[in-house]
Design a protein around this motif. Sequence first.
Motif, PDB file in Angstrom:
ATOM      1  N   ARG A   1      59.586  79.738  33.990  1.00  0.00           N
ATOM      2  CA  ARG A   1      60.964  80.173  33.793  1.00  0.00           C
ATOM      3  C   ARG A   1      61.406  79.737  32.401  1.00  0.00           C
ATOM      4  O   ARG A   1      61.744  78.578  32.171  1.00  0.00           O
ATOM      5  N   GLY A   2      61.359  80.691  31.469  1.00  0.00           N
ATOM      6  CA  GLY A   2      61.732  80.345  30.102  1.00  0.00           C
ATOM      7  C   GLY A   2      60.788  79.308  29.528  1.00  0.00           C
ATOM      8  O   GLY A   2      59.569  79.526  29.467  1.00  0.00           O
ATOM      9  N   ASN A   3      61.332  78.171  29.139  1.00  0.00           N
ATOM     10  CA  ASN A   3      60.538  77.123  28.490  1.00  0.00           C
ATOM     11  C   ASN A   3      59.973  76.087  29.451  1.00  0.00           C
ATOM     12  O   ASN A   3      59.287  75.160  29.018  1.00  0.00           O
ATOM     13  N   VAL A   4      60.257  76.224  30.733  1.00  0.00           N
ATOM     14  CA  VAL A   4      59.739  75.262  31.708  1.00  0.00           C
ATOM     15  C   VAL A   4      58.933  75.994  32.778  1.00  0.00           C
ATOM     16  O   VAL A   4      59.054  77.206  32.964  1.00  0.00           O
TER      17      VAL A   4
ATOM     18  N   ALA B   1      62.236  73.048  25.868  1.00  0.00           N
ATOM     19  CA  ALA B   1      62.987  72.877  27.118  1.00  0.00           C
ATOM     20  C   ALA B   1      63.957  71.703  27.003  1.00  0.00           C
ATOM     21  O   ALA B   1      63.686  70.702  26.332  1.00  0.00           O
ATOM     22  N   ARG B   2      65.075  71.810  27.676  1.00  0.00           N
ATOM     23  CA  ARG B   2      66.048  70.727  27.762  1.00  0.00           C
ATOM     24  C   ARG B   2      65.971  70.116  29.156  1.00  0.00           C
ATOM     25  O   ARG B   2      65.426  70.705  30.098  1.00  0.00           O
TER      26      ARG B   2
ATOM     27  N   ASP C   1      67.162  72.294  31.949  1.00  0.00           N
ATOM     28  CA  ASP C   1      66.218  73.332  32.384  1.00  0.00           C
ATOM     29  C   ASP C   1      65.238  72.764  33.410  1.00  0.00           C
ATOM     30  O   ASP C   1      64.941  73.393  34.435  1.00  0.00           O
ATOM     31  N   VAL C   2      64.730  71.575  33.123  1.00  0.00           N
ATOM     32  CA  VAL C   2      63.776  70.926  34.028  1.00  0.00           C
ATOM     33  C   VAL C   2      64.427  70.643  35.371  1.00  0.00           C
ATOM     34  O   VAL C   2      63.854  70.924  36.439  1.00  0.00           O
TER      35      VAL C   2
ATOM     36  N   ALA D   1      67.036  72.050  36.751  1.00  0.00           N
ATOM     37  CA  ALA D   1      67.373  73.265  37.492  1.00  0.00           C
ATOM     38  C   ALA D   1      66.163  73.777  38.255  1.00  0.00           C
ATOM     39  O   ALA D   1      66.264  74.160  39.433  1.00  0.00           O
ATOM     40  N   LEU D   2      65.008  73.787  37.608  1.00  0.00           N
ATOM     41  CA  LEU D   2      63.790  74.226  38.277  1.00  0.00           C
ATOM     42  C   LEU D   2      63.421  73.266  39.406  1.00  0.00           C
ATOM     43  O   LEU D   2      63.068  73.702  40.514  1.00  0.00           O
TER      44      LEU D   2
ATOM     45  N   ASN E   1      56.803  71.420  30.054  1.00  0.00           N
ATOM     46  CA  ASN E   1      57.661  71.923  28.982  1.00  0.00           C
ATOM     47  C   ASN E   1      56.796  72.773  28.053  1.00  0.00           C
ATOM     48  O   ASN E   1      55.928  72.252  27.350  1.00  0.00           O
TER      49      ASN E   1
END
Length: 341
Positions: free
Chosen positions: A289-292, A308-309, A312-313, A315-316, A304
Amino acid sequence: MLPAIISSADLRALNTFGISEQAERLILVENEVQLCQALAVAKQHDWPVTLLGGGSNMVLAGPLSGLVIGMRSRGRRVTARHSSSVIVEGEAGENWHQWVCWSLDHGFHGLENLSLIPGTLGAAPVQNIGAYGVELCDVFDSLDALDRTTGEIKQFDRQACRFAYRDSVFKQQPGRFVILRVRLRLSTQPIPTLDYAPLAAAWRNTGLQQPDSRVISQLVCQVRRSKLPDPAELGNAGSFFKNPLVAAEHAAALLGRWSDLPHYPQPDGSVKLAAGWLIEQAGWKGYCRGNVGVHRQQALVLVNYGGARGADVMALAGDIQRDVLARFGVELEMEPQLIGG
């Protein structure tokens, strides 16, 4: 002399997840005196303090205000010799894997299964690190820690550390204690632990008849590299979720539906389940999902892919936790500490 305090420091290189967040102030201390001086400066200015070891068991959720103190103390020594064991002592800033290699170079046994775990010696008791059938508490003797509430340096034996699965008093009371040095009791004779199936198979393939701790260490490194991404190449914090403990009745119900679910009965009657299996069965292995994402070879590891921020981590991770709970009725608890924000 107190090292320079760095303002607006980027912490990307100081956490294995490779998350770019700023510390308002950063100082790297090399000994106990510098640590106490840094804490005194923080107290004088009323700065909140964050302690940072190898940055291997954390997720940066946002910028860190106040003062971040990085432990960089070094030193290894043998403090006692007995008929079949030795007590070895190391400073908190020692790299864990290098510490393991040092012990093997000196003919000491007991840490080989813990080879290649990222992080520092001082951080190891916080998490009670473990791998392939061995936990730190199995070889632990004692440690010295600074109690920030009293300013005293206290010695903790195994009982005082309140070790549990990926847990300790230092994790239960975050920020209170600063671990300064750790002592372990290691054997002078090989004591192989080969209960983990892939490790046992790798050992059998060597054809060796006599236990060899250095070979076991090399095999552990091979197994880890085959399953876990190198943080230097792909940012991660190792196993992101703990293997959950459930009641025996719950485990029996799950096994009635999924007979291949890895499970490990515990002395207290509970059953430990394989979090990675649950995540993989829920379809998350290899998800991006995007960067993660979730690592393609090990569902326990979130990665990552670059930029990634922490949000983001998390949320996943939250989506995975909710899905596993809905499918299996099992709550997954994250291993890394959430810091900042």
